[in-house]
Design an enzyme around this catalytic site. Structure first.
Site, PDB file in Angstrom:
ATOM      1  N   TYR A 158       0.839  -1.202   0.000  1.00 27.64           N
ATOM      2  CA  TYR A 158       0.000   0.000   0.000  1.00 27.64           C
ATOM      3  C   TYR A 158       0.872   1.250   0.000  1.00 27.64           C
ATOM      4  O   TYR A 158       2.011   1.247   0.468  1.00 27.64           O
ATOM      5  CB  TYR A 158      -0.993   0.012   1.169  1.00 27.64           C
ATOM      6  CG  TYR A 158      -0.384   0.118   2.551  1.00 27.64           C
ATOM      7  CD1 TYR A 158       0.061   1.338   3.053  1.00 27.64           C
ATOM      8  CD2 TYR A 158      -0.308  -0.992   3.396  1.00 27.64           C
ATOM      9  CE1 TYR A 158       0.591   1.450   4.332  1.00 27.64           C
ATOM     10  CE2 TYR A 158       0.228  -0.903   4.662  1.00 27.64           C
ATOM     11  CZ  TYR A 158       0.678   0.329   5.130  1.00 27.64           C
ATOM     12  OH  TYR A 158       1.207   0.426   6.386  1.00 27.64           O
ATOM     13  N   ASN A 165       7.731   2.959  15.046  1.00 28.20           N
ATOM     14  CA  ASN A 165       7.641   1.723  14.268  1.00 28.20           C
ATOM     15  C   ASN A 165       6.539   1.796  13.218  1.00 28.20           C
ATOM     16  O   ASN A 165       6.176   0.789  12.620  1.00 28.20           O
ATOM     17  CB  ASN A 165       7.409   0.527  15.192  1.00 28.20           C
ATOM     18  CG  ASN A 165       6.050   0.585  15.874  1.00 28.20           C
ATOM     19  OD1 ASN A 165       5.298   1.548  15.702  1.00 28.20           O
ATOM     20  ND2 ASN A 165       5.735  -0.433  16.666  1.00 28.20           N
ATOM     21  N   GLY A 166       5.999   2.983  13.017  1.00 29.07           N
ATOM     22  CA  GLY A 166       4.946   3.159  12.014  1.00 29.07           C
ATOM     23  C   GLY A 166       3.556   3.250  12.580  1.00 29.07           C
ATOM     24  O   GLY A 166       2.571   3.330  11.825  1.00 29.07           O
ATOM     25  N   HIS A 208      -4.853   7.893  13.196  1.00 31.43           N
ATOM     26  CA  HIS A 208      -5.151   8.692  12.009  1.00 31.43           C
ATOM     27  C   HIS A 208      -6.519   8.347  11.441  1.00 31.43           C
ATOM     28  O   HIS A 208      -7.131   7.319  11.795  1.00 31.43           O
ATOM     29  CB  HIS A 208      -4.076   8.506  10.941  1.00 31.43           C
ATOM     30  CG  HIS A 208      -4.010   7.135  10.340  1.00 31.43           C
ATOM     31  ND1 HIS A 208      -4.794   6.742   9.263  1.00 31.43           N
ATOM     32  CD2 HIS A 208      -3.242   6.052  10.651  1.00 31.43           C
ATOM     33  CE1 HIS A 208      -4.508   5.492   8.940  1.00 31.43           C
ATOM     34  NE2 HIS A 208      -3.580   5.044   9.775  1.00 31.43           N
ATOM     35  N   CYS A 215      -1.955   0.609  13.083  1.00 30.56           N
ATOM     36  CA  CYS A 215      -2.355   1.962  13.486  1.00 30.56           C
ATOM     37  C   CYS A 215      -3.722   1.930  14.169  1.00 30.56           C
ATOM     38  O   CYS A 215      -4.437   0.932  14.130  1.00 30.56           O
ATOM     39  CB  CYS A 215      -2.423   2.885  12.272  1.00 30.56           C
ATOM     40  SG  CYS A 215      -0.811   3.264  11.553  1.00 30.56           S
ATOM     41  N   ASN A 256      -7.199   3.438  13.739  1.00 28.42           N
ATOM     42  CA  ASN A 256      -8.012   4.102  12.716  1.00 28.42           C
ATOM     43  C   ASN A 256      -9.245   4.737  13.326  1.00 28.42           C
ATOM     44  O   ASN A 256      -9.944   4.119  14.147  1.00 28.42           O
ATOM     45  CB  ASN A 256      -8.461   3.093  11.657  1.00 28.42           C
ATOM     46  CG  ASN A 256      -7.368   2.753  10.643  1.00 28.42           C
ATOM     47  OD1 ASN A 256      -7.620   2.061   9.665  1.00 28.42           O
ATOM     48  ND2 ASN A 256      -6.157   3.241  10.873  1.00 28.42           N
TER      49      ASN A 256
END
Length: 390
Positions: free
Chosen positions: A301, A314-315, A319, A337, A339
């Site tokens: 992605y 680490n990402g 968001h 993440c 979401n």
């Protein structure tokens, strides 16, 4: 024969007189050639460090003093440079430098010392500062005047390896307006140099004023390296805002000063894939972006996400992601993440600041050193204190 003997008798006294006159002329009764007195000995002054000292560190106290007399026109000057700032005491007996010296530089003394009996002599001699193999620069993560969250660690990053951590740590200080128990801890070298973090035992108290100083100029850091300069920062701890992120609740709760201000439907990482599992533990907000490009070759992605708040290196972000809207509040489908909907993500983004804690619970994988630069709160307090060099 009598005539000869009488002649000799008259010559000897004359010769004695001549020799005595010559001796008197040579001795001069304490006079030099032409009748001038010999030069007076130098006026005894005290140099600190000693005259002609070498390997002097830039912050060594420097002075010259004359207990029985007065100094005038004192200067300590490097070749081709301006004199070092300093001041003469009102009684004229001591001059003291008021500025640090430079590394690898020779300085010369000049001026006049006048003794109590009136005779004077010039100041002289030199001093030379140490020439480091390397000068290490240190950078603080929190700038002057900033307001940060209650979990913000103090980070000091060096641009080279610190061999003598104990000496370096003695040069560090944290002062707080509210009594706060805390400790430095040395973490593995990163970004080409050593790093040491300070955090409190518990979250900071809101409103605490913090001053951190690293008095590193002239400090021998080991291995031939010395500190390049001092650094400091004054900052304030802001309101307490804590995110409670229980992945099994599918919601994200925001507490501000102890009161719940948000309860947002959320979707977290997929537990079935360890690479996509949101890490449990206390994360720390470090930065935020209105639009953040996120790329993964592994999961194919490349997307720009809105209202992205980084909570680890680490990402992991909090968001907006409209694509997971159907799962928010009911299941975990993300790549790690948190979401949220666009509106909820914007509402949270507007309130987030550096140092806010995000407490993730309910997953089998813990946040750790493998996940980036700020994992300070995952280390037990006793272990953290043990990572101090003192």
């Amino acid at each position: 024969m009598r005539t000869t003997e009488k002649s000799v008798g008259r010559v000897l006294p004359a010769l004695v007189v001549a020799v005595l006159a010559l001796v008197a002329a040579c001795s001069g009764g304490g006079q030099g050639a032409g009748g001038a007195p010999p030069p007076a000995p130098p006026v005894p002054v005290v140099y600190a460090p000693a005259a002609n000292a070498t390997e002097v560190t830039p912050t060594t106290p420097v002075s010259v003093s004359l207990p029985d007399g007065r100094l005038s026109g004192v200067a300590l000057t490097p070749a081709g440079g301006a004199p070092v700032a300093g001041a003469l005491a009102p009684d004229g007996k001591r001059w003291t430098a008021s500025a640090p010296l430079a590394y690898a530089t020779t300085y010369a003394w000049s001026g006049t010392a006048t003794a109590a009996d009136g005779h004077s002599s010039p100041l002289g001699g030199t001093l030379r500062t140490v020439a480091p193999r390397a000068q290490l620069e240190a950078t603080l993560n929190i700038g002057d005047g900033r307001t940060v969250g209650v979990a913000a660690p103090i980070e000091l990053q060096f641009d080279g390896h610190v061999a003598d951590r104990a000496t370096a740590e003695r040069a560090l200080a944290v002062q707080t307006s509210t009594p706060t128990e805390g400790s430095w801890a040395w973490l593995p070298d990163q970004d080409g140099g050593s790093r040491v973090h300070w955090r409190p035992k518990e979250y900071w108290a809101s409103g605490t004023k913090v001053t951190v100083t690293a008095t590193l100029l002239g400090v021998d850091l080991g291995g031939g390296a010395f500190g390049r300069e001092d650094v400091s920062s004054h900052f304030t701890i802001g309101r307490s805002q804590i995110v409670k992120a229980d992945v099994n609740s599918f919601r994200m709760i925001v507490l501000r000063d102890g009161a719940q201000v948000m309860d947002l439907p959320a979707s977290y990482g997929v537990d079935a894939d360890p690479n996509r599992t949101t890490r449990s533990g206390i994360h720390v907000v470090t930065e935020k972006f209105t639009d953040k490009r996120m790329v993964s070759r592994q999961y194919d992605y490349d997307a720009v996400e809105q209202w992205a708040v980084r909570m680890s290196n680490n990402g992991e972000f909090i968001h907006a992601n409209p694509k997971s809207a159907a799962a928010q509040g009911s299941s975990n489908v993300t790549h790690g993440c948190v979401n949220l909907s666009i509106d909820d993500a914007k509402a949270y983004y507007d309130t987030a600041m550096y140092g806010d804690p995000v407490e993730v619970t309910g997953t089998p994988i813990q946040l750790s050193a493998r996940d980036g630069d700020v994992y300070d709160w995952t280390v037990p307090w006793s272990t953290w204190k043990g990572q101090s060099a003192l």
